[in-house]
Design a protein around this motif. Structure first.
Motif: not given
Length: 466
Positions: A190-205, A299-311
């Motif tokens: 998805v051309k976005g961040n993890f929160d965008d992906c998670q938002r679409m999953v929640k909306a679909s459920f 706040q604004q989500l930032e891309h980091t060296l620990s991407p699994s916590m970019d939430i």
């Protein structure tokens, strides 16, 4: 065992239905109506058990009579016998009373394997019994996706669709997902961040009409109760290995979605002596800002060296808020609805109650690299960036040096070579032999815009019965 929603307006469910349900119909998350409680004597009697045997003792009360005991035992044996270390979750000592628990000995080199390898077997069992076909839809910040695909790709009654943020996971993480080629496996970038992906999953459920009533969605994200349930076990394992339950333990947990550390909270509520839980985060520090200052603000989500916590939207935090509010679903709903548009706080006495157990710290990329280098210089032991954040937070927040401090080692360093390289040690972490050819394998994934309809149309047209 019955399960209730954190927002109070959904029907209670049994284990099978909770397993197949993502969000509750009222938008909440399911939690047990009551927790099993273990005495110190009972926990003490578990010393020397294999990991699978311990997992049965801890988890069986949650499953209850939904699955016969012998069948559940067999699932646990199959799940944890495939891990690459006989201890399953071995402890490595960093200092006199400081430890890392290696939770990356499963097939995809991340702690998610503990739950998702089991989840695939649970789904197979229940869906075969019901003769039902489902669609798994999940969002990943890096590790959940590969673990879910590995755990569920052989399930006969499942099509799996995993959304990841395009170009915002490590190459190893991406390839672990996209090189699993199967008719029932679908990766969406998805051309976005993890929160965008998670938002679409929640909306679909929340609205599954795009599936036209022909199937249903099942969650593999940690909104699925079975994920949390499986993660409780290794807190008991660590404690028993280091003298528990006759002494208390402290844990530092790298976390973005709050699921892994919520499992530690539950272990304590079930009777395991835990004196401190440290929330370890990166620059996306909403949990740290809440726990240190009682202010929950996106706040604004930032891309980091620990991407699994970019939430920035930590789904499982709702489960803790439910307890902090005396299990008042209406209060939780009101708080989280206001949090969509404004900074929120909870009553001071509720926040202080949480602070009796929880501490927190936020660690930036430069400090992450510093701690990777420091621990390697001291011990010749290589940390991944998430575990490094956990170690730094543990050292910054530790309350009592006499209490063992255990950092959960959430991923293998080979999954994040860029972070290791930036640490300046000249060391390149090697992938284990079963993944040695990862960069030569064929990839398959689809890039889509950050648009809910596009994603739902893709799922509707690609699941097996479409």
């Amino acid at each position: 065992m019955r399960y209730i929603s954190t927002r109070g307006d959904a029907p209670s469910l049994g284990f099978e239905d909770v397993l197949l349900t993502g969000l509750a119909t009222d938008g909440g998350l399911y939690v047990p109506e009551s927790l099993p409680k273990f005495s110190l004597e009972e926990i003490r009697s578990w010393r020397g058990l294999s990991y699978a045997e311990l997992a049965f003792k801890v988890m069986h009360p949650f499953v209850d009579d939904a699955i016969p005991a012998d069948d559940f035992r067999a699932m646990l044996d199959e799940t944890y016998n495939q891990f690459a270390h006989k201890a399953v979750a071995p402890l490595v000592q960093l200092d006199s009373n400081e430890w890392v628990m290696e939770l990356f000995r499963g097939p995809t080199l991340a702690f998610k394997d503990f739950a998702l390898q089991l989840l695939g077997r649970l789904l197979d069992y229940v869906l075969e019994k019901r003769k039902q076909h489902v669609v798994i839809m999940g969002a990943t910040s890096g590790d959940t996706g590969s673990a879910a695909i590995e755990g569920c790709r052989h399930c006969e009654h499942v099509d799996i669709f995993i959304l990841h943020p395009h170009e915002r996971v490590s190459e190893v993480q991406r390839r672990q997902m996209t090189t699993v080629i199967g008719d029932n496996v679908h990766n969406i970038a998805v051309k976005g961040n993890f929160d965008d992906c998670q938002r679409m999953v929640k909306a679909s459920f929340g609205d599954q009409s795009f599936l036209k009533g022909e199937t249903q969605l099942v969650a593999v994200n940690s909104i699925n109760w079975a994920r949390i349930m499986a993660q409780i076990v290794y807190y008991f394992q660590a404690s028993l290995a280091l003298g528990g339950p006759d002494r208390s333990m402290a844990f530092s947990v790298p976390t973005g979605n709050f699921g892994d550390i919520f499992a530690g909270y539950l272990a304590r509520e079930m009777g395991l002596p835990i004196s401190q839980l440290v929330i370890a985060t990166n620059r996306n520090d909403i949990l740290h800002r809440f726990m240190s200052g009682n202010r929950y603000e996106k706040q604004q989500l930032e891309h980091t060296l620990s991407p699994s916590m970019d939430i920035m939207v930590s789904s499982n935090f709702e489960r803790l808020l439910f307890d902090l509010h005396g299990r008042d679903g209406a209060a939780v709903r009101d708080l989280l609805e206001r949090a969509q548009t404004e900074a929120v706080s909870i009553e001071d006495y509720r926040w202080k109650s949480a602070r009796k157990l929880f501490d927190s710290d936020a660690v930036d990329d430069a400090t992450t690299c510093e701690i990777i280098r420091e621990v390697f210089d001291q011990n010749e032991y290589l940390l991944d960036p998430h575990t490094a954040i956990g170690v730094r937070a543990a050292r910054n927040c530790r309350r009592d040096d006499s209490v063992p401090m255990i950092t959960l080692g959430t991923a293998h360093p080979a999954k994040f070579p860029d972070a290791v390289k930036q640490s300046g040690m000249g060391v390149k972490p090697e992938l284990p032999h079963h993944l040695a050819d990862l960069f030569e394998r064929e990839e398959r994934y689809t890039v889509l815009d950050d648009d809910l309809k596009s994603v739902q149309d893709f799922i509707a047209s690609h699941w097996k019965s479409a």
